[in-house]
Design an enzyme around this catalytic site. Structure first.
Site, PDB file in Angstrom:
ATOM      1  N   TYR A  48       0.775  -1.216   0.028  1.00 58.95           N
ATOM      2  CA  TYR A  48      -0.073  -0.193  -0.016  1.00 58.95           C
ATOM      3  C   TYR A  48       0.738   1.229   0.028  1.00 58.95           C
ATOM      4  O   TYR A  48       1.571   1.370   0.744  1.00 58.95           O
ATOM      5  CB  TYR A  48      -0.811  -0.050   1.412  1.00 58.95           C
ATOM      6  CG  TYR A  48      -1.714   1.420   1.222  1.00 58.95           C
ATOM      7  CD1 TYR A  48      -2.680   1.387   0.488  1.00 58.95           C
ATOM      8  CD2 TYR A  48      -1.621   2.453   2.334  1.00 58.95           C
ATOM      9  CE1 TYR A  48      -3.368   2.498   0.289  1.00 58.95           C
ATOM     10  CE2 TYR A  48      -2.299   3.377   2.254  1.00 58.95           C
ATOM     11  CZ  TYR A  48      -3.262   3.764   1.404  1.00 58.95           C
ATOM     12  OH  TYR A  48      -4.143   4.562   1.344  1.00 58.95           O
ATOM     13  N   ASP A  67       9.561   3.033   0.113  1.00 56.63           N
ATOM     14  CA  ASP A  67       8.343   3.754   0.767  1.00 56.63           C
ATOM     15  C   ASP A  67       8.618   3.539   2.181  1.00 56.63           C
ATOM     16  O   ASP A  67       8.597   2.498   2.906  1.00 56.63           O
ATOM     17  CB  ASP A  67       6.987   2.932   0.558  1.00 56.63           C
ATOM     18  CG  ASP A  67       5.732   3.644   1.220  1.00 56.63           C
ATOM     19  OD1 ASP A  67       6.103   4.150   1.968  1.00 56.63           O
ATOM     20  OD2 ASP A  67       4.709   3.447   0.624  1.00 56.63           O
ATOM     21  N   LYS A 118       3.784  10.199   8.049  1.00 57.43           N
ATOM     22  CA  LYS A 118       3.332  10.171   9.326  1.00 57.43           C
ATOM     23  C   LYS A 118       4.324  10.755  10.562  1.00 57.43           C
ATOM     24  O   LYS A 118       4.110  12.041  10.892  1.00 57.43           O
ATOM     25  CB  LYS A 118       3.501   8.506   9.520  1.00 57.43           C
ATOM     26  CG  LYS A 118       2.404   7.799   8.628  1.00 57.43           C
ATOM     27  CD  LYS A 118       1.937   6.513   8.894  1.00 57.43           C
ATOM     28  CE  LYS A 118       1.166   5.752   7.776  1.00 57.43           C
ATOM     29  NZ  LYS A 118      -0.149   5.715   8.197  1.00 57.43           N
TER      30      LYS A 118
HETATM   31  C1  LIG Z   1       3.574   2.244   3.515  1.00 60.64           C
HETATM   32  C2  LIG Z   1       2.425   3.419   3.368  1.00 60.64           C
HETATM   33  N1  LIG Z   1       2.572   4.334   2.178  1.00 60.64           N
HETATM   34  C3  LIG Z   1       1.814   5.300   1.796  1.00 60.64           C
HETATM   35  C4  LIG Z   1       0.837   5.585   2.680  1.00 60.64           C
HETATM   36  C5  LIG Z   1      -0.284   6.843   2.547  1.00 60.64           C
HETATM   37  O1  LIG Z   1       0.071   7.636   3.339  1.00 60.64           O
HETATM   38  P1  LIG Z   1      -1.225   9.119   3.499  1.00 60.64           P
HETATM   39  O2  LIG Z   1      -2.197   8.049   4.340  1.00 60.64           O
HETATM   40  O3  LIG Z   1      -0.426   9.859   4.401  1.00 60.64           O
HETATM   41  O4  LIG Z   1      -1.352   9.243   2.243  1.00 60.64           O
HETATM   42  C6  LIG Z   1       0.574   5.081   3.992  1.00 60.64           C
HETATM   43  C7  LIG Z   1      -0.613   5.001   4.857  1.00 60.64           C
HETATM   44  O5  LIG Z   1      -0.795   4.258   5.826  1.00 60.64           O
HETATM   45  C8  LIG Z   1       1.360   3.745   4.274  1.00 60.64           C
HETATM   46  O6  LIG Z   1       1.337   2.816   5.502  1.00 60.64           O
END
Ligand SMILES: Cc1ncc(COP(=O)(O)O)c(C=O)c1O
Length: 446
Positions: free
Chosen positions: A157, A256, A283
């Site tokens: 994700y 990521d 985050k």
């Molecule tokens: C691994 C990862 N990448 C990207 C995102 C997307 O981040 P955002 O919710 O700040 O758009 C998340 C969100 O939980 C995530 O866990």
């Protein structure tokens, strides 16, 4: 659902309802003006708790019940709630002005802190979410390499823009062979061409990744990898192999790190021992406020530098690098010292040992996965190697355990798949959770 399970659910749910009448009332009101009551990720059945305030590692709901917070706002609240230094930094910026429409120096402070922690970061840009961070990192990769497609891992994700909403949680029967997964759209309304532009890779299978990347190398701009997705136990050697394979095939690697800084001071990449070309953050970096950041090699990031000849690339946003967010982020990262990580590592070791012991002694098959200050629980006997093994977890069981834990005063992520410790926690919170978890297992299978 058989009758026994139905009754178990009803007993756990009945307690939940008795304890949270004000949350039900609030939820019913929310539904009158917002579809589903609130944002998607907040919903769980029968209705979500509404929180009133947070203090340290505790959350208080509007029925005034206290729970230990093991969700920590989707893992972001690594310092817990109401942290004095973060509050002070935010207050100081509020007094200087909330949004000044110009650089304030705060972004430089946070950028320097990030670059000093994460070895692969030569330059950084800020945005408002992890979604934006991966979106701009992918655009940069496409522009720099002049190739159209990207590769991502099945089950990974990376936010909610089209290229990364492919094969996030595909129905296994539509997903093709495990070692050559199909591209499956995750969300309604995506561009029909999105799946054509994304090559899907399996986790923990070096041979398949090498074969697929090699065969698409001429059209691949990048591979995007979350090295701890979900959290799945991703082998270090596998992550290092992905770096080697991308390098050998001259394909950029985006790591990521949106849930980074929960494993080591220098991000997941320090733990896995790799240096990606670009990284995306979010985050923790915003100290509890909306944030994203992307950074990496100076020659790639230079595409964002329009101070000379226009590069054709642009990354901005009304609230990007917001002064208050930058102040909160810096105050947060400064507290993430080696001692802080050592404290959380001690807690997670205790949790890991407790979950392993419990798993060996109870009849309900479950596996606890712990990485840094993150942990997940899966109700399956299948070895956890890829998205498909995570998908075999019994979601209904996870939900019953989740509700039972809420009843006992522990707030975890729904689905139990991405929980997080926070710095104010102590051994007692871990021991309490383990006891409550054992009881939840009994209630959920009774
Ligand atoms: C691994 C990862 N990448 C990207 C995102 C997307 O981040 P955002 O919710 O700040 O758009 C998340 C969100 O939980 C995530 O866990």
């Amino acid at each position: 659902m058989d009758q026994d399970t139905d009754q178990t659910e009803t007993a756990i749910e009945a307690t939940y309802r008795t304890e949270s009448p004000a949350s039900l009332e609030q939820f019913e009101r929310d539904c009158e003006s917002m579809p589903g009551g609130a944002k998607g990720a907040y919903y769980y059945g029968p209705y979500p708790l509404t929180m009133q305030r947070g203090e340290g590692c505790y959350l208080f709901d509007i029925d005034e019940r206290r729970r230990v917070d093991f969700a920590n706002h989707h893992t972001g609240q690594i310092l817990g709630h109401n942290n004095a230094a973060v509050n002070e930094a935010v207050q100081a910026q509020l007094e200087r002005g909330i949004a000044l429409g110009a650089p304030t120096g705060n972004e430089a402070g946070l950028a320097e802190e990030l670059c000093s922690r994460v070895v692969s970061l030569e330059r950084v840009r800020f945005c408002n979410s992890g979604t934006e961070a991966t979106l701009h990192a992918i655009r940069l990769a496409r522009g720099f390499s002049r190739r159209p497609k990207i590769a991502k891992f099945e089950g990974g994700y990376h936010g909610s823009h089209d290229p990364v909403e492919v094969s996030v949680a595909p129905p296994v029967e539509e997903a093709g062979p495990a070692d050559a997964p199909h591209s499956v759209a995750t969300a309604g309304g995506m561009s029909p061409s999105a799946t054509d532009e994304v090559i899907v890779l399996p986790y923990n299978n070096e041979e398949a990744v090498e074969r697929i990347v090699r065969s698409h190398r001429d059209e691949l701009a990048c591979v995007i990898l979350d090295p701890k997705t979900g959290i799945l136990p991703v082998r270090k050697e596998f992550v290092q192999a992905v770096r080697r394979i991308t390098e050998e095939n001259e394909v950029l690697l985006i790591l990521d790190e949106v849930v980074g800084f929960r494993v080591t001071r220098g991000g997941c990449q320090e733990h896995f021992g790799i240096s990606p070309d670009l990284s995306a953050f979010g985050k923790v970096v915003g100290g509890g406020f909306p944030v994203g950041a992307l950074g990496g090699r100076a020659d790639i990031m230079a595409l964002f530098d329009n101070s000379g000849d226009p590069t054709g690339f642009f990354q901005s946003g009304t609230f990007s690098a917001h002064a208050v967010v930058m102040a909160a982020g810096l105050a947060t990262l400064r507290q993430l010292t080696p001692e802080s990580f050592a404290h959380m590592d001690g807690l997670s070791e205790r949790l890991r040992a407790g979950l392993d012991e419990l798993s060996a002694s109870v009849d309900t098959p479950f596996q606890g996965v712990v990485l840094g200050s993150l942990f997940s629980v899966y109700f399956t006997e299948e070895p956890l190697v890829d998205y498909r093994s995570l998908a075999s977890s019994d979601g209904a069981m996870a939900h019953r355990v989740f509700l039972s834990l809420l009843n006992q005063g522990y707030y975890l992520s729904q689905g139990l798949s991405m929980n997080a410790l926070s710095l104010p926690m102590t051994d007692e919170h871990i021991d309490g959770l383990l006891l409550a978890f054992e009881r939840a297992l009994e209630e959920a299978r009774a």
